[in-house]
Design a protein around this motif. Sequence first.
Motif, mmCIF file in Angstrom:
data_model
loop_
_atom_site.group_PDB
_atom_site.id
_atom_site.type_symbol
_atom_site.label_atom_id
_atom_site.label_comp_id
_atom_site.label_asym_id
_atom_site.label_seq_id
_atom_site.Cartn_x
_atom_site.Cartn_y
_atom_site.Cartn_z
ATOM 1 N N SER A 36 0.811 -1.221 0.000
ATOM 2 C CA SER A 36 0.000 0.000 0.000
ATOM 3 C C SER A 36 0.848 1.277 0.000
ATOM 4 C CB SER A 36 -0.905 -0.036 1.224
ATOM 5 O OG SER A 36 -1.752 1.048 1.230
ATOM 6 N N TYR A 37 1.868 1.336 0.898
ATOM 7 C CA TYR A 37 2.627 2.586 1.009
ATOM 8 C C TYR A 37 3.460 2.858 -0.231
ATOM 9 C CZ TYR A 37 6.628 -0.339 2.312
ATOM 10 O OH TYR A 37 7.620 -1.261 2.313
ATOM 11 N N THR A 44 1.361 4.640 -2.778
ATOM 12 C CA THR A 44 1.257 6.055 -2.443
ATOM 13 C C THR A 44 2.431 6.818 -3.029
ATOM 14 O OG1 THR A 44 0.310 5.283 -0.382
ATOM 15 C CG2 THR A 44 0.803 7.607 -0.527
ATOM 16 N N PHE A 89 -10.932 8.718 2.651
ATOM 17 C CA PHE A 89 -11.815 7.633 3.063
ATOM 18 C C PHE A 89 -13.258 8.072 3.234
ATOM 19 C CE2 PHE A 89 -7.650 6.222 4.279
ATOM 20 C CZ PHE A 89 -7.671 4.869 4.028
ATOM 21 N N GLU A 102 -10.893 9.072 8.309
ATOM 22 C CA GLU A 102 -9.760 8.360 8.914
ATOM 23 C C GLU A 102 -8.623 9.341 9.164
ATOM 24 O OE1 GLU A 102 -9.462 5.005 9.530
ATOM 25 O OE2 GLU A 102 -11.122 4.109 8.433
ATOM 26 N N PHE A 111 -6.028 11.750 11.547
ATOM 27 C CA PHE A 111 -5.283 11.551 12.789
ATOM 28 C C PHE A 111 -5.840 12.547 13.796
ATOM 29 C CE2 PHE A 111 -2.404 10.744 9.171
ATOM 30 C CZ PHE A 111 -2.490 9.368 9.235
ATOM 31 N N MET A 121 -3.927 15.110 15.965
ATOM 32 C CA MET A 121 -3.019 16.027 15.289
ATOM 33 C C MET A 121 -3.813 17.220 14.760
ATOM 34 S SD MET A 121 -0.872 13.057 13.324
ATOM 35 C CE MET A 121 0.294 13.984 12.373
ATOM 36 N N LEU A 131 1.547 15.571 7.143
ATOM 37 C CA LEU A 131 1.734 14.132 7.038
ATOM 38 C C LEU A 131 1.407 13.653 5.630
ATOM 39 C CD1 LEU A 131 2.093 11.636 9.288
ATOM 40 C CD2 LEU A 131 0.341 10.961 7.688
ATOM 41 N N HIS A 138 4.302 13.275 3.521
ATOM 42 C CA HIS A 138 5.336 12.367 4.022
ATOM 43 C C HIS A 138 6.201 11.762 2.908
ATOM 44 C CE1 HIS A 138 7.041 9.529 6.938
ATOM 45 N NE2 HIS A 138 6.996 8.655 5.976
ATOM 46 N N VAL A 139 5.564 11.243 1.873
ATOM 47 C CA VAL A 139 6.353 10.562 0.834
ATOM 48 C C VAL A 139 7.116 11.536 -0.055
ATOM 49 C CG1 VAL A 139 4.909 8.518 0.757
ATOM 50 C CG2 VAL A 139 4.395 10.411 -0.756
ATOM 51 N N ALA A 141 1.071 9.524 13.685
ATOM 52 C CA ALA A 141 0.058 9.048 12.751
ATOM 53 C C ALA A 141 -0.194 7.555 12.948
ATOM 54 C CB ALA A 141 0.489 9.329 11.312
ATOM 55 N N ARG A 157 -4.066 6.382 13.804
ATOM 56 C CA ARG A 157 -4.847 5.603 12.839
ATOM 57 C C ARG A 157 -3.878 4.899 11.892
ATOM 58 N NH1 ARG A 157 -10.593 4.754 12.231
ATOM 59 N NH2 ARG A 157 -10.894 6.681 13.343
ATOM 60 N N LEU A 204 -4.120 2.410 9.832
ATOM 61 C CA LEU A 204 -4.584 2.097 8.481
ATOM 62 C C LEU A 204 -4.398 3.298 7.549
ATOM 63 C CD1 LEU A 204 -6.451 -0.113 6.919
ATOM 64 C CD2 LEU A 204 -8.187 1.646 7.236
ATOM 65 N N ALA A 205 -4.864 4.459 8.018
ATOM 66 C CA ALA A 205 -4.733 5.675 7.215
ATOM 67 C C ALA A 205 -3.264 6.020 7.019
ATOM 68 C CB ALA A 205 -5.460 6.832 7.879
ATOM 69 N N ALA A 206 -2.449 5.786 8.058
ATOM 70 C CA ALA A 206 -1.033 6.101 7.951
ATOM 71 C C ALA A 206 -0.406 5.313 6.806
ATOM 72 C CB ALA A 206 -0.319 5.785 9.265
ATOM 73 N N GLU A 207 -0.783 4.039 6.686
ATOM 74 C CA GLU A 207 -0.182 3.237 5.621
ATOM 75 C C GLU A 207 -0.611 3.741 4.247
ATOM 76 O OE1 GLU A 207 -0.811 -0.979 5.675
ATOM 77 O OE2 GLU A 207 1.020 -1.292 4.513
ATOM 78 N N VAL A 208 -1.880 4.113 4.127
ATOM 79 C CA VAL A 208 -2.356 4.617 2.838
ATOM 80 C C VAL A 208 -1.720 5.973 2.510
ATOM 81 C CG1 VAL A 208 -4.420 5.386 1.609
ATOM 82 C CG2 VAL A 208 -4.473 3.286 2.906
ATOM 83 N N MET A 209 -1.295 6.718 3.545
ATOM 84 C CA MET A 209 -0.606 7.977 3.279
ATOM 85 C C MET A 209 0.881 7.759 2.998
ATOM 86 S SD MET A 209 -3.110 9.841 3.269
ATOM 87 C CE MET A 209 -2.227 11.294 2.719
ATOM 88 N N GLY A 210 1.299 6.517 2.894
ATOM 89 C CA GLY A 210 2.666 6.249 2.449
ATOM 90 C C GLY A 210 3.648 5.931 3.552
ATOM 91 N N ILE A 211 3.144 5.575 4.749
ATOM 92 C CA ILE A 211 4.063 5.234 5.830
ATOM 93 C C ILE A 211 4.231 3.730 5.906
ATOM 94 C CG2 ILE A 211 4.319 5.232 8.340
ATOM 95 C CD1 ILE A 211 2.858 7.989 8.223
ATOM 96 N N ASN A 212 5.473 3.303 5.852
ATOM 97 C CA ASN A 212 5.779 1.882 5.963
ATOM 98 C C ASN A 212 5.660 1.495 7.444
ATOM 99 O OD1 ASN A 212 6.988 -0.601 6.186
ATOM 100 N ND2 ASN A 212 8.687 -0.113 4.820
#
Lengths: 256, 353
Positions: free
Chosen positions: A72-73, A76, A84, A88, A90, A93, A101, A104-105, B208, B212, B214-222
């Motif tokens: 998934s990441y 992204t 979502f 969903e 944070f 924050m 965030l 991030h990528v 993050a 959450r 799940l959302a963190a992973e979809v935002m690109g966090i491994n």
Amino acid sequence: MPLLEVENLSLHFGGVAALNEVSFHIEEGEIFSLIGPNGAGKTSMLNCISGLYHPSQGSIKFDGREITHMKSYKRTELGIARAFQNIELFKNMTVLENLMLGRHVRMKSGVLSGGFYWGLAQKEEIEHRKAVEDIIDFLEIEHYRDQPVGMLSYGLQKRVEVGRALALDPKILLLDEPMAGMNSEEKEDMARFVIEIHEERKTTVVLIEHDMGVVMDLSDHIAVLDFGKLIGFGTPSEIQQNPKVIEAYLGEEQTG
Amino acid sequence: MRNPFVMECGEFRASYKEDMALYKIPRVRYRVYAIIAFFAVFPLIFPEYYVGLATLCGIAAIGAIGLNILTGFTGLISIGVGAFLGVGGYTSAILTTKLGLSFWISFPLAGIVTAAVGALFGIPSLRLKGLYLAMATLAAQVIILFVISHWDSLTGGTAGMVLQRPSIGGYMLSSETGYYYLMFVILIFTAIFAMNLFRSRTGRAFVAVRDRDLAAEVMGINLFKYKVLAFAVSSFFVGIAGALLGHYTMIVSPELYSIQVSIEYLAMILVGGLGSVMGSIYGAVFITLLPVVLRGLIETLSVFMPGLEGVFAGLREVVFGAIIILFLIYEPEGLAKMWRNLKDYFKLWPFSY
């Protein structure tokens, strides 16, 4: 060449087929809508595209690359962003941190440079803060930037959710019912944002939405799902004339 | 020049750099400098006994900040802190006594070794959450202590090892004052590092993951990378706290790193405030001083009520437990939140509308 190509995709949960040999493609730069009755598999489709579900059969190609089994990441990083249906964010924050965030990528600094806040990390934070401020201006949420998102109203949270996905500078933006539960004024705002994202940022948008007025007005192409099967695919006028779609979803009055 | 006694009606910041500073308001910045200055001259004013207590508080604060990075900020519960302190203490002990290395080399190495051990035991965190992760870290506690107390040739078994206090440029840090300053510099470094971490990319990713995942992973966090990284960074600070403590008490032995210690550290961050760097320091001071204050109280009271000293041992545990329960019920966000409430109250005082 299409930006996103879904071919023969099937997804099974035990014996239940959530998606059954679905194929369609999304061209670069269009607004594409995914519609259908509740439980038709629209969100499952998005989950397959963003990598939360792994399809049992078929393939997904993005930008010419096979991504069916990609983490998934990593998708992204390629430029697939997602907002979502059930917010969903944070919650502890602030709006600003949520959007940061989202970048991030696009950032690089690691633990050490972050901890010392020296050189790269500081430069990068400031640089990306500018990009995030553009989005805050664009979505008209300036007043809320330092508030924790958990304290914001539902409509604003939906907006921040879209903003966080947009902060990624995505090639394709997946919006799962961005207007659900909103009043007509908030819906109009959101529709305006979708159009501007599409026209000014040239982002390809995939929209799941139940408001047919919005869908027919905005979309270049529409795919209709029913019980996990694709029952219609085409331009809004083609979809409105499609007898299968009328029977399953739109209803008789609309044809009159 | 601004009048320092008047509350300003608005703070105006003209650049992102100013807006992203740790302390944005000049008045607050001066207060922080004043507090740091006070603790810099603390050992020159107060008797040695208090300096020693302050050193213990500070070392606990370094460990508590480490644990808070993992449990408070990243949301991964760990009840293996005691053992990780032990890894830090023993690493430094072994390196200085068996290999004859200088403290200044063994000290950072203790952090790095503990970080590696922490990362190793953090691997299950990808699949385990909440109570299950607590069990896995409990296993880390048990395994590490078992290794420490049974590897006699390296660790001296249950008897433990004796350490030396370090020296710098010929000046021995064996006095209470000297060691206090060592702790002070490292505590300030740790606190600033942690605060910086959580206003930049990596720290934001940690938070993050907590809020959450799940959302963190979809935002690109491994997720795997960041969870293991959180264990490593957290354990690094716990490890250097362990090394500092070992060289301060000049002894390391398995019973100093029991599960009791892990629970005390968890209590520190609960009482101080989960997800707050300053809260970790308040909590560490609170939990470290609690038994001292309690003992003082009982000694005073026993003048009137003879025989009270006998109950002290039991009373300590009771008060300890009661305080944690009271905090969980009345102020789950801990001392840090209470301090913030107090400041908010006085912001508008006496016109609270």
